[in-house]
Design an enzyme around this catalytic site. Structure first.
Site, PDB file in Angstrom:
ATOM      1  CG  ASP A 476       3.191  11.050 -18.243  1.00 59.03           C
ATOM      2  OD1 ASP A 476       2.481  12.028 -18.073  1.00 59.03           O
ATOM      3  OD2 ASP A 476       3.464  10.215 -17.373  1.00 59.03           O
ATOM      4  CB  THR A 478       9.523  11.487 -18.156  1.00 64.94           C
ATOM      5  OG1 THR A 478       9.537  12.882 -17.929  1.00 64.94           O
ATOM      6  CG2 THR A 478      10.846  10.892 -17.793  1.00 64.94           C
ATOM      7  CG  ASP A 798       5.237   7.437 -15.583  1.00 60.56           C
ATOM      8  OD1 ASP A 798       4.539   8.306 -15.037  1.00 60.56           O
ATOM      9  OD2 ASP A 798       6.359   7.668 -16.046  1.00 60.56           O
TER      10      ASP A 798
END
Length: 1229
Positions: A476, A478, A798
């Protein structure tokens, strides 16, 4: 549970006011929670009037929650139970001891020892007078005969030692695992309202009556009733098995159940049942968390059968889906829903569980197999030893000496036979490497413990070792690559583009007020900015970071968002459309006093701007916003922001006047249109300082890092360049989700593996991707057969939507701080600091585990080979093993238990990251290791045999050979034993390096355990030799003899240098060992069982499509045809169903034979040959030929395979490459 409900009932009988304190008893609440939907709603209205009535009965306030007084909380725990499901009782130490005793070799030893003991106490009346043959030895002095029992006792004692050590290891492992589990459980926090304050508390502290805030991504920790909700959708598949998300609302269905996932929306609930009384708790109790998992196994078998049925109908992408991770399963485990239905059949059945379960990783699979092979060899050797000894004795006594069998002599003879038997068993004990499983567990447990310090919380032991093989990481952006501290840095507002946040007085007050109101109500109320923990630190951002940035922006404009929130509490929001991956925007509707509505929206700029038809100007008025204005805005504002790596968010609003009446809120497309744009902000999320370096390390270690993000392409590309994922001059692809999907789907819209294969090797950035895209990419890479190594993919995630991808990946990393419960549930490792560089640590540890095991193996096998050969030849030539049973057991203890401790706890070094990943089918014992094992074996055998047959002359002592039955120990044999142990000690130092390095002492002092063990063993050895006496068959040696022993041992190190000078590539005859399971080695009866055991790692067995097969004449071909037939016959119970294995194994095995004439250079860099040292670009590495693609005929009819087999020999020594006529013939077939 029982006593809780009992006390509830008792109280309700005792006092009219029910539970003394509370207005409803445990029993009432339980019966309430068993109802669903409308029934539950009806029951609440009937019994409590409404939810508020329920709250007041539970003595709690829907707004302020519980008071939080310790007394009140304890009272609730006592009445309604704690939110804790008692785990299965751990095995007691005695149970573990009993288990360790089940070992077959130990049982054999115990029996032998007891027989030996019994016989030594039996004195035949006058065996002295009779001559029982000279083998029975000369006259023994009385003391010696009496000491006959010592050997039996000593064997029993050493068995006890081994058992205790094993049991202790198991016990500590179990303890560590439980510690780990509880650590994971403590990490889980949940937000509740207590005394009007919103606080996160550990899940176990939640009590009945708590008001809990629930939001997107939560895993509900207890049962409850909804008291306020926005657009709430719950995935209840873990309880009901229904995959559709269930809408929850106050009007229709307010019942929330523990163990279910919040997929959309937010809200508050009052907790009505916790722990064993909650729905999950009840299921757990039914499953009997306290019972064995046997009933589970049955379930699993059923599942597997079902799966086969489904698999038959779904040949997806032609790539057989049996490389599933054999993940631990558990009855009440949570199950994530597959996103795309066509994957549902075989994608997600493997559930993850929270309970420790025996898992077999790739490594353990290889090891078990190796241990079994070695054990079999040992068994054969020991049997031969015993037979030879018995035959020699019988021939010598009854034939050569011609003695009759005297009745009185029977015990003496039996004693001889027992002695032979004990020798045989000792050979077996030494041959069986029981230290192997031990080494794995120690190594994994040690790594897991240490990885905690490196911020990796490992949920599944095998993940740690799989990580060492990782070849690709899909990360990912972020929070993983970036710091996840968002800040608004640029803004386009009131017709002007500000490169940094403007002062509030520059912007018209009307716009600022509108903007602040929009930001305050249209961000989740759980998101807020708190004052810093330390003076002068940064403000703490709580909740969604993008929203934090917007709230920060409001603060920068000198406005207080909290005041607005206090004025408009969450209950007053008329309707909330929460953010989800489809909408990519969030909207909140407020109802004005005059009955009109105002909606605030925020979302990805390119999506929201398309819905805007007006824009606010510098005067605070709105003007028309046409498509060409929009294109202009994109070019002038959004692209420049994105190219600097900013995330662009558009803020807009819409008024619904009274005249139009109330709009249809369910028609989202209509609602979310005709917006007025307020401003566009650019939010920066700075790259974490340590990331570029970590990514460089990954690339050097042969791991490709790919970035998969929901951000737009320019932002993603900018960040990827900053991180070093994209380097200037590289040939790479950056795609958007839409484009990616367009390229991988055929005309019918189905995903094709071939198309993915064209894209993924070059793909580095996938932007604007949906969770489905992420999952598709991961699956595509894992199933791909373009490269000859199967890719091992790690994924970080996440969000709730990352669940399927995390589960599909070989190793899933969830974020410990930003991650939702759903993501953590689906993951294998939790990164407690959300940092990408921790992943690099995980790779290092994973590779280290692999190397530690190899080191141990190298040491272990050398000892095994030497000890077995010595015992065997010694027994045959001198009719007595030079190494006695007790000595063998001591050697066994050194090399198994101690060595596994010493070598398995080597700390990792950075140099591990300098080599490429091993791959799934890398043999455990490389050719270099084989060279070391054989080399050292030769040295040790030479020394020992020299000492055995010429030792008495060299040292000028009495020969120990041909000693009578209970003869006293001799110096001669003591020297042999002592030298043997010394050589092992020094060889243990050699074993620290397995890639043929010169300096074996490098970093030796970093490993205290190693030093302690080597030193400790040395001390104990001195004690044994000098004071061991009769039990250890030792005599004290003088200093000169000791020095000789140590010197001969030290020779191992010198000899090791000599061995490492010989290049491995020269020794053609060396084979590697310990691959994964090969097809032909599995007998057909086992295949049936293997199929039902999910223990076997499929990827291990599917040794890749382009499986390389050596032909050794026709006989091999016949076996294979037999195997094919066996496969077909073993299919009968499944009524002509193909098993996934058979389909992708035998067939491909047959259709793509590849030849190799012994000395010709192979065209494909074969795993056995590519070894650390021969990685120099020799001819064999220069031209890898891609393995042929699978033939379309997916059936394994023996006939079809037969044709290939007989056609192929016509083209010897050419692998059938896609170009060859051979190949086209295959395809046409």
């Amino acid at each position: 549970m029982a006593n809780n409900s009992y006390s509830g009932v008792k109280n309700s009988v005792a006092e009219p006011n029910h539970d003394g304190e509370f207005g409803c008893s445990l029993k009432d609440l339980r019966s309430l929670m068993e109802l669903r939907g409308a029934e539950g709603l009806f029951k609440i209205q009937e019994s409590y009037a409404d939810v508020n009535g329920l709250c007041s009965r539970l003595k709690t306030s829907p707004v302020d929650g519980l008071s939080g007084q310790p007394l009140d909380i304890d009272k609730r725990k006592e009445t309604f139970g704690q939110n804790f499901i008692p785990p299965k009782k751990p095995k007691t130490f005695l149970q573990l001891v009993w288990e360790a005793l089940q070992d077959v070799t130990l049982i054999i030893l115990e029996v032998a020892a007891i027989v030996s003991l019994g016989l030594s106490f039996y004195k035949p009346p006058d065996s002295e007078s009779k001559n029982c043959g000279n083998a029975a030895g000369g006259v023994e002095d009385e003391g010696e005969a009496d000491a006959g029992w010592i050997e039996g006792a000593a064997i029993l004692l050493s068995v006890v030692c081994v058992v205790l050590v094993t049991a202790f290891n198991d016990w500590s492992k179990e303890k560590q695992f439980r510690g780990l589990q509880s650590r994971i459980e403590q990490e889980q926090k949940f937000t509740v309202v207590r005394g009007g304050q919103v606080i996160p508390i550990p899940v176990a502290e939640i009590v009945v009556g708590d008001i809990a805030q629930i939001k997107y991504g939560d895993l509900l920790p207890a049962d409850g009733v909804l008291i306020q909700g926005n657009d709430l959708k719950i995935d209840e598949s873990s309880l009901t098995g229904e995959s559709d998300h269930v809408k929850k609302s106050m009007e229709k269905d307010p019942m929330l159940l523990s163990g279910t996932h919040v997929m959309e929306g937010s809200g508050k609930m009052v907790v009505t049942a916790v722990g064993v009384n909650s729905q999950t708790g009840i299921i757990f109790t039914l499953l009997g968390a306290g019972e064995e998992d046997d009933d589970d196994e049955e379930e699993k078998k059923k599942k597997e059968k079902e799966k086969k049925k489904e698999k038959k109908n779904k040949k997806q992408d032609g790539a057989v889906e049996n490389r599933k991770k054999a993940k631990a399963q558990d009855g009440a485990a949570m199950e994530m829903q597959p996103l795309n239905s066509d994957e549902g059949a075989d994608g997600e059945e493997k559930k993850k569980s929270n309970l420790p379960k025996k898992e077999k990783s790739v490594l353990q699979g290889k090891l078990t197999k190796l241990a079994v092979q070695i054990g079999k060899a040992g068994l054969v050797m020991s049997a031969i030893t015993v037979i030879i000894l018995v035959v020699l004795f019988v021939v010598d006594t009854f034939w050569v000496q011609g003695l009759p069998w005297e009745k009185e002599c029977t015990p003496v003879y039996i004693q001889f036979f027992v002695k032979f038997f004990i020798i045989g068993v000792t050979v077996l004990v030494v041959a069986v490497p029981e230290g192997l499983p031990l080494a794995v567990t120690i190594s994994l447990a040690y790594s897991v413990k240490k990885m905690m310090k490196d911020n990796n919380l490992v949920r599944h032991l095998d993940a740690c070792e799989t990580m060492g093989n990782a070849t690709a990481i899909c990360s990912d952006k972020t929070g993983t690559l970036t710091m996840n501290r968002m800040k608004v840095v640029q803004v386009h507002i009131a017709d002007k583009f500000y490169k940094k946040v403007p002062e509030p007085d520059v912007v018209p007050a009307v716009i600022v007020d509108l903007l602040t109101l929009g930001i305050s109500v249209n961000c989740a109320y759980t998101t807020k900015i708190m004052s810093p923990e330390k003076e002068g630190g940064l403000n703490r951002q709580v909740g969604n970071k993008t929203e934090c940035a917007l709230l920060g922006f409001a603060l920068d404009l000198k406005k207080d968002y909290q005041a607005i929130r206090n004025e408009i509490p969450e209950e007053k929001l008329y309707k909330v459309y929460t953010f989800n991956s489809v909408r990519k925007s969030m909207s909140t509707v407020l109802k004005n006093a005059d009955g009109s509505f105002r909606m605030f929206s925020k979302g990805a700029s390119e999506i929201l701007l398309k819905k805007c038809f007006k824009i606010l100007t510098a005067s605070g008025e709105s003007k028309v916003f046409r498509p060409r204005d929009r294109d202009d805005m994109v070019k002038r504002v959004i692209e420049p922001m994105a190219s600097e790596g900013l995330r662009t968010i558009c803020l807009a609003y819409r008024d619904f006047p009274v005249s139009e009446g109330e709009p249809d809120w369910d028609n989202e497309n209509e609602i979310l249109s005709r917006l007025t744009c307020v401003c566009v902000v650019g939010i920066e999320d700075p790259v974490r300082p340590e990331v570029p370096d970590a990514i460089k390390k990954c690339q050097r270690a042969g791991i490709t890092v790919r970035m998969v993000t929901g951000d737009n392409l320019n932002t993603a590309r900018a960040i990827a360049a900053k991180c070093g994922i994209l380097q200037a001059g590289d040939d790479f692809l950056c795609l958007e989700g839409k484009e990616f999907n367009r390229r991988i789907r055929n005309e019918k819209g189905e995903i094709e593996q071939e198309r993915i294969d064209k894209i993924w090797p070059k793909l580095r950035v996938l932007a604007r991707s949906s969770p489905t895209d992420k999952h598709t990419l991961v699956k595509g890479i894992i199933d791909s057969t373009v490269l000859e190594q199967r890719q091992v993919v790690a994924v970080t995630g996440d969000g709730t939507n990352d669940g399927p991808a995390l589960k599909k990946a070989d190793v899933g990393f969830a974020m410990g701080i930003a991650g939702t419960d759903v993501a953590k549930e689906a993951s294998d490792i939790i990164l407690t600091d959300d940092n990408f560089s921790s992943i690099v640590k995980a790779v290092m540890w994973g590779r280290n585990v692999y190397d530690s095991i190899s080191k141990f193996l190298q040491f272990q096998l050398t000892v095994n080979v030497v000890a077995v050969i010595v015992a065997f030849t010694g027994a045959c030539i001198t009719q007595d093993s030079p190494l006695k049973a007790v000595q063998m057991l001591w050697v066994n203890l050194i090399m198994d238990t101690f060595a596994s401790l010493a070598l398995a706890t080597e700390p990792p070094t950075e140099s591990l990251l300098l080599r490429k990943p091993y791959g799934r089918n890398k043999p455990l014992i490389s050719r270099t290791m084989m060279k070391n094992i054989l080399g050292h074996g030769v040295y040790q055998l030479t020394i020992i045999f020299t000492l055995l047959f010429a030792g008495e002359k060299i040292f000028d002592i009495d020969s120990g050979r041909n000693a009578p039955l209970h003869a006293p120990p001799s110096e001669h044999y003591t020297i042999v034993f002592n030298t043997f142990v010394m050589m092992q000690l020094f060889n243990e130092i050699n074993a620290r390096k397995i890639h043929g390095e010169r300096n074996v002492f490098e970093g030796i002092f970093n490993n205290l355990i190693f030093c302690t063990i080597v030193f400790g063993t040395f001390v104990i050895q001195i004690v044994i030799v000098q004071f061991g006496g009769k039990p250890f068959s030792c005599v004290g040696l003088n200093i000169e003899q000791w020095l000789w022993c140590v010197f001969l041992g030290f020779g191992c190190l010198l000899w090791g240098q000599l061995i490492s000078s010989v290049p491995t590539s020269r020794l053609k005859f060396l084979k590697s060992a310990g691959h994964g399971t090969q097809k032909e080695e599995i007998p057909d009866e086992e295949l049936d069982e293997l199929d039902d055991m999910e223990e076997i790692d499929h990827a291990e067995r599917e040794l890749r499509r382009g499986q390389i097969l050596w032909f050794r004449g026709l006989n091999r071909i016949q076996t294979q045809i037999r195997v094919v037939n066996a496969f077909r016959s073993s299919l009968s119970p499944y009524e002509g169903l193909e098993k996934p294995e058979s389909r992708s194994s035998i067939h491909n095995f047959m259709t793509h034979p590849e030849f190799r004439i012994e000395d010709s250079e192979p065209h494909i860099p074969l795993i056995d040959d590519t070894d650390a040292e021969d990685d120099a670009p020799t001819k064999r590495n220069a031209t890898p030929t891609p393995p042929p693609p699978p033939s379309p005929n997916q059936n394994n009819n023996a006939v079809d395979s037969g044709i290939h087999l007989f056609l192929d020999p016509s083209k010897p020594a050419t692998p059938s490459t896609p170009g060859s006529p051979m190949h086209s013939l295959e395809t046409s077939l």
